[in-house]
Design an enzyme around this catalytic site. Sequence first.
Site, short mmCIF file in Angstrom:
data_model
loop_
_atom_site.label_atom_id
_atom_site.label_comp_id
_atom_site.label_asym_id
_atom_site.label_seq_id
_atom_site.Cartn_x
_atom_site.Cartn_y
_atom_site.Cartn_z
N GLU A 76 0.83 -1.21 0.00
CA GLU A 76 0.00 0.00 0.00
C GLU A 76 0.86 1.25 0.00
O GLU A 76 0.58 2.22 -0.74
CB GLU A 76 -0.92 0.00 1.22
CG GLU A 76 -1.86 -1.20 1.28
CD GLU A 76 -1.29 -2.37 2.06
OE1 GLU A 76 -2.09 -3.04 2.75
OE2 GLU A 76 -0.07 -2.62 1.99
N SER A 194 25.34 -41.69 -2.77
CA SER A 194 24.03 -41.20 -3.21
C SER A 194 24.12 -40.20 -4.36
O SER A 194 23.09 -39.69 -4.80
CB SER A 194 23.30 -40.56 -2.04
OG SER A 194 24.05 -39.46 -1.53
N ARG A 210 15.50 -24.09 -3.07
CA ARG A 210 16.35 -23.60 -1.97
C ARG A 210 16.38 -22.07 -1.94
O ARG A 210 16.36 -21.46 -0.86
CB ARG A 210 17.78 -24.11 -2.14
CG ARG A 210 18.00 -25.56 -1.78
CD ARG A 210 19.48 -25.91 -1.92
NE ARG A 210 19.79 -27.27 -1.48
CZ ARG A 210 21.03 -27.74 -1.37
NH1 ARG A 210 22.05 -26.96 -1.71
NH2 ARG A 210 21.23 -28.97 -0.96
N THR A 222 23.88 -36.59 8.00
CA THR A 222 24.06 -36.15 6.61
C THR A 222 25.30 -35.28 6.49
O THR A 222 26.02 -35.35 5.48
CB THR A 222 22.81 -35.38 6.15
OG1 THR A 222 21.69 -36.27 6.13
CG2 THR A 222 23.00 -34.80 4.76
N ARG A 233 22.30 -22.42 -5.56
CA ARG A 233 23.16 -22.05 -6.68
C ARG A 233 22.36 -21.96 -7.97
O ARG A 233 21.40 -22.70 -8.17
CB ARG A 233 24.30 -23.07 -6.83
CG ARG A 233 25.19 -23.16 -5.60
CD ARG A 233 26.39 -24.08 -5.80
NE ARG A 233 26.01 -25.48 -5.97
CZ ARG A 233 25.75 -26.31 -4.96
NH1 ARG A 233 25.80 -25.88 -3.70
NH2 ARG A 233 25.45 -27.57 -5.19
N LEU A 302 16.26 -37.67 10.21
CA LEU A 302 15.53 -36.43 10.43
C LEU A 302 14.17 -36.49 9.74
O LEU A 302 13.16 -36.05 10.31
CB LEU A 302 16.35 -35.24 9.91
CG LEU A 302 15.73 -33.85 10.12
CD1 LEU A 302 15.44 -33.59 11.59
CD2 LEU A 302 16.66 -32.77 9.56
#
Length: 365
Positions: A76, A194, A210, A222, A233, A302
């Site tokens: 506004e 992985s 992200r 991790t 990135r 987690l």
Amino acid sequence: MGPQQLTIDAAMTRALQLAARGPAYGPNPRVGCVLLAPADDTVPVSEGAAPDALDPRPRTVLAEGYHQGAGTPHAEAAALADARDRGVGVRGATAVVTLEPCAHTGRTGPCADALVAAGVAQVVHAVDDPNPLARGGAAVLRAAGVRVVRGLRAAEGAALLHVWLTAVRRGTPYVTLKTATTLDGFVAAEDGTSRWITGSEARAHAHRVRAAVDAIAVGTGTVRADDPALTARVTGHDGVERLAEHQPLRVVVGHGGIPPRSRLRGDGGPLLHLPTHDVAEVLRALAAREVRHVLVEGGPTLATALLAAGAVDELHAYVAPALLGAGRRAVGDLGVRTMADVRRFRTVEVRRVGDDVLMVSRSVR
């Protein structure tokens, strides 16, 4: 060509488009505002009228604005500044805004007071503000004699603000859990490797996500296994990968330490270590830092804790056309022993990303 003319309904569509230009991250909502000139012989609108009772005639667009992030003028105020820059008066105007004008003095002044001072005669907003610190603007406007109409394109306004509204109403961050698995549900091979299950296009999409959240969280396991940087990135037109303009808070959950040479200590967002396994404690700590949206990227420990606690609002499941046959699962034991207790989510989007598939689903609670 003369000045642009819009109906109030079309002006709300424009305000929603403007709101979407603002950053998705940060403590403040994305809001857009369009100021319309008074219509000749304006059809009277009674106090508390429904959106479909609004005058349907087009009006001249006087000015517009949107919120560009914490510390900048609210939508506004930005629209009123735009009107001043254009040299147009707004007395008697209608302000069409996606969220109820605030009544709170923070980094900026109350928008409700600014609209009253400018002489705006009517305010039409899509969504009521649930923030206990900022709500009440509609009451301020009505007390000053400004007509207020609420609920125009409310569903679209709520969809745009879904993450922010959920976090503010609940008082804890919106939690998005990301997984990247093979077709048979594994996130890593038996030896722990992985990289990479998904292809480059899926990974680029994950980096765009992200760059739109306030925080990224992983467990200490991790950190030890993958040494992630947890940065957002982007790849420029020159093909060079660089840090995105916005870098989310990097959060490590668990009692293990963060190695001195960890990539988490390099360039990127601030680093926060929460030495706890208590999900509620983690969410409270993030809320205290005004985190509205946290992206959880692993690992299984987690993810399982958050799912078991019912704390996951949204799932981003990237699935690669690959098979491992054995390895580490994305999620551990949730205590479900029968289909009657299955944890269900509602699918809101399915898209192909390169050779992979992304399914976005939300909690049904």
